[in-house]
Scaffold this motif. Structure first.
Motif, PDB file in Angstrom:
ATOM      1  N   PHE A   1       0.833  -1.192   0.000  1.00 42.89           N
ATOM      2  CA  PHE A   1       0.000   0.000   0.000  1.00 42.89           C
ATOM      3  C   PHE A   1       0.877   1.255   0.000  1.00 42.89           C
ATOM      4  O   PHE A   1       1.968   1.265   0.575  1.00 42.89           O
ATOM      5  CB  PHE A   1      -0.886   0.043   1.247  1.00 42.89           C
ATOM      6  CG  PHE A   1      -1.980  -0.985   1.290  1.00 42.89           C
ATOM      7  CD1 PHE A   1      -2.031  -2.058   0.422  1.00 42.89           C
ATOM      8  CD2 PHE A   1      -2.988  -0.862   2.247  1.00 42.89           C
ATOM      9  CE1 PHE A   1      -3.035  -3.006   0.494  1.00 42.89           C
ATOM     10  CE2 PHE A   1      -4.003  -1.793   2.334  1.00 42.89           C
ATOM     11  CZ  PHE A   1      -4.021  -2.868   1.456  1.00 42.89           C
ATOM     12  N   THR A   2       0.347   2.290  -0.610  1.00 42.33           N
ATOM     13  CA  THR A   2       1.007   3.594  -0.615  1.00 42.33           C
ATOM     14  C   THR A   2      -0.027   4.665  -0.315  1.00 42.33           C
ATOM     15  O   THR A   2      -1.107   4.663  -0.901  1.00 42.33           O
ATOM     16  CB  THR A   2       1.639   3.876  -1.983  1.00 42.33           C
ATOM     17  OG1 THR A   2       2.554   2.835  -2.325  1.00 42.33           O
ATOM     18  CG2 THR A   2       2.383   5.212  -1.962  1.00 42.33           C
ATOM     19  N   ILE A   3       0.323   5.578   0.570  1.00 44.30           N
ATOM     20  CA  ILE A   3      -0.542   6.710   0.865  1.00 44.30           C
ATOM     21  C   ILE A   3       0.087   7.958   0.273  1.00 44.30           C
ATOM     22  O   ILE A   3       1.309   8.131   0.313  1.00 44.30           O
ATOM     23  CB  ILE A   3      -0.791   6.870   2.384  1.00 44.30           C
ATOM     24  CG1 ILE A   3      -1.806   7.976   2.652  1.00 44.30           C
ATOM     25  CG2 ILE A   3       0.513   7.090   3.142  1.00 44.30           C
ATOM     26  CD1 ILE A   3      -2.257   8.048   4.110  1.00 44.30           C
ATOM     27  N   SER A   4      -0.751   8.807  -0.282  1.00 42.96           N
ATOM     28  CA  SER A   4      -0.267  10.058  -0.856  1.00 42.96           C
ATOM     29  C   SER A   4      -1.352  11.108  -0.705  1.00 42.96           C
ATOM     30  O   SER A   4      -2.485  10.802  -0.350  1.00 42.96           O
ATOM     31  CB  SER A   4       0.095   9.866  -2.337  1.00 42.96           C
ATOM     32  OG  SER A   4      -1.040   9.476  -3.088  1.00 42.96           O
ATOM     33  N   ARG A   5      -0.981  12.341  -0.978  1.00 44.51           N
ATOM     34  CA  ARG A   5      -1.943  13.429  -0.869  1.00 44.51           C
ATOM     35  C   ARG A   5      -1.690  14.455  -1.944  1.00 44.51           C
ATOM     36  O   ARG A   5      -0.553  14.659  -2.371  1.00 44.51           O
ATOM     37  CB  ARG A   5      -1.904  14.069   0.520  1.00 44.51           C
ATOM     38  CG  ARG A   5      -0.615  14.810   0.856  1.00 44.51           C
ATOM     39  CD  ARG A   5      -0.558  15.172   2.347  1.00 44.51           C
ATOM     40  NE  ARG A   5      -1.640  16.070   2.733  1.00 44.51           N
ATOM     41  CZ  ARG A   5      -2.009  16.270   3.993  1.00 44.51           C
ATOM     42  NH1 ARG A   5      -1.392  15.647   4.974  1.00 44.51           N
ATOM     43  NH2 ARG A   5      -2.987  17.114   4.260  1.00 44.51           N
ATOM     44  N   ASP A   6      -2.777  15.092  -2.355  1.00 48.55           N
ATOM     45  CA  ASP A   6      -2.712  16.204  -3.296  1.00 48.55           C
ATOM     46  C   ASP A   6      -3.379  17.375  -2.596  1.00 48.55           C
ATOM     47  O   ASP A   6      -4.615  17.461  -2.544  1.00 48.55           O
ATOM     48  CB  ASP A   6      -3.430  15.838  -4.599  1.00 48.55           C
ATOM     49  CG  ASP A   6      -3.284  16.917  -5.658  1.00 48.55           C
ATOM     50  OD1 ASP A   6      -3.033  18.083  -5.295  1.00 48.55           O
ATOM     51  OD2 ASP A   6      -3.440  16.601  -6.837  1.00 48.55           O
ATOM     52  N   ASN A   7      -2.578  18.252  -2.040  1.00 50.04           N
ATOM     53  CA  ASN A   7      -3.131  19.359  -1.259  1.00 50.04           C
ATOM     54  C   ASN A   7      -3.915  20.338  -2.125  1.00 50.04           C
ATOM     55  O   ASN A   7      -4.831  20.995  -1.642  1.00 50.04           O
ATOM     56  CB  ASN A   7      -2.014  20.076  -0.509  1.00 50.04           C
ATOM     57  CG  ASN A   7      -1.441  19.227   0.619  1.00 50.04           C
ATOM     58  OD1 ASN A   7      -2.124  18.359   1.173  1.00 50.04           O
ATOM     59  ND2 ASN A   7      -0.183  19.463   0.952  1.00 50.04           N
ATOM     60  N   ALA A   8      -3.569  20.429  -3.381  1.00 48.04           N
ATOM     61  CA  ALA A   8      -4.309  21.316  -4.276  1.00 48.04           C
ATOM     62  C   ALA A   8      -5.733  20.821  -4.502  1.00 48.04           C
ATOM     63  O   ALA A   8      -6.637  21.612  -4.790  1.00 48.04           O
ATOM     64  CB  ALA A   8      -3.583  21.440  -5.611  1.00 48.04           C
ATOM     65  N   LYS A   9      -5.921  19.521  -4.362  1.00 48.06           N
ATOM     66  CA  LYS A   9      -7.240  18.926  -4.562  1.00 48.06           C
ATOM     67  C   LYS A   9      -7.907  18.532  -3.251  1.00 48.06           C
ATOM     68  O   LYS A   9      -8.992  17.934  -3.269  1.00 48.06           O
ATOM     69  CB  LYS A   9      -7.123  17.686  -5.464  1.00 48.06           C
ATOM     70  CG  LYS A   9      -6.663  17.992  -6.879  1.00 48.06           C
ATOM     71  CD  LYS A   9      -6.635  16.730  -7.723  1.00 48.06           C
ATOM     72  CE  LYS A   9      -6.230  17.043  -9.152  1.00 48.06           C
ATOM     73  NZ  LYS A   9      -6.189  15.822  -9.999  1.00 48.06           N
TER      74      LYS A   9
END
Length: 122
Positions: A66-74
Motif C-alpha cells: 500500500f502507498t498513501i499520498s496526498r494532493d493538497n491542491a485537490k
C-alpha cells in the motif's frame, strides 16, 4: 472537516484498488491524514498516515503493498492498494487530525469519513 471516501469495491486476490478521500476546508494541507480499516468482528486498525510534508507511516501488514499520498491542491488523500488479499477485506475509513500536521495516533483524529467497502475474493 467533512471527509468523503470513495473507490472501494470487489477485487480478486492480487488485484489493486485506489481509494480517495476528499476533504472540505481550506486548511487541508495543514492536517495529518490517515486511513484505517475495520473488518467484520474485528477492531478498527491503523493502515497508513501522511503528514503535511508528505512523510508517511504504514502498518507492517501493508508495507510494500500500500502507498498513501496526498494532493493538497485537490484536498484529497489517496490509498493505493496493490497485491490485495482476502485479509484486506474491510471497511476503509479516512480521518483527519486538524490539530497537528504530523500523525500522532488514532485517538487524535478529529474527523472521520463514512468509509468505503473493500472486498477481496479468493
Amino acid at each position: 472537516v467533512q471527509l468523503q471516501a470513495s473507490g472501494g469495491g470487489l477485487v480478486q486476490t492480487g488485484g489493486s484498488l485506489r481509494l480517495s478521500c476528499a476533504a472540505s476546508g481550506r486548511a487541508f494541507s495543514n492536517y495529518a491524514m490517515g486511513w484505517f480499516r475495520q473488518a467484520p468482528g474485528k477492531e478498527r486498525e491503523f493502515v497508513a498516515a501522511i503528514s503535511w510534508s508528505h512523510g508517511t507511516t504504514l502498518a507492517d501488514s501493508v508495507k510494500g503493498r500500500f502507498t498513501i499520498s496526498r494532493d493538497n491542491a485537490k484536498n484529497t488523500v489517496y490509498l493505493q492498494m496493490n497485491s490485495l488479499t482476502p485479509e484486506d477485506t474491510a471497511v476503509y475509513y479516512c480521518a483527519a487530525d486538524r490539530s497537528s500536521p504530523y500523525y500522532r495516533g488514532p485517538n487524535y483524529m478529529n474527523d472521520w469519513g463514512k468509509g468505503t467497502q473493500v472486498t477481496v475474493s479468493s
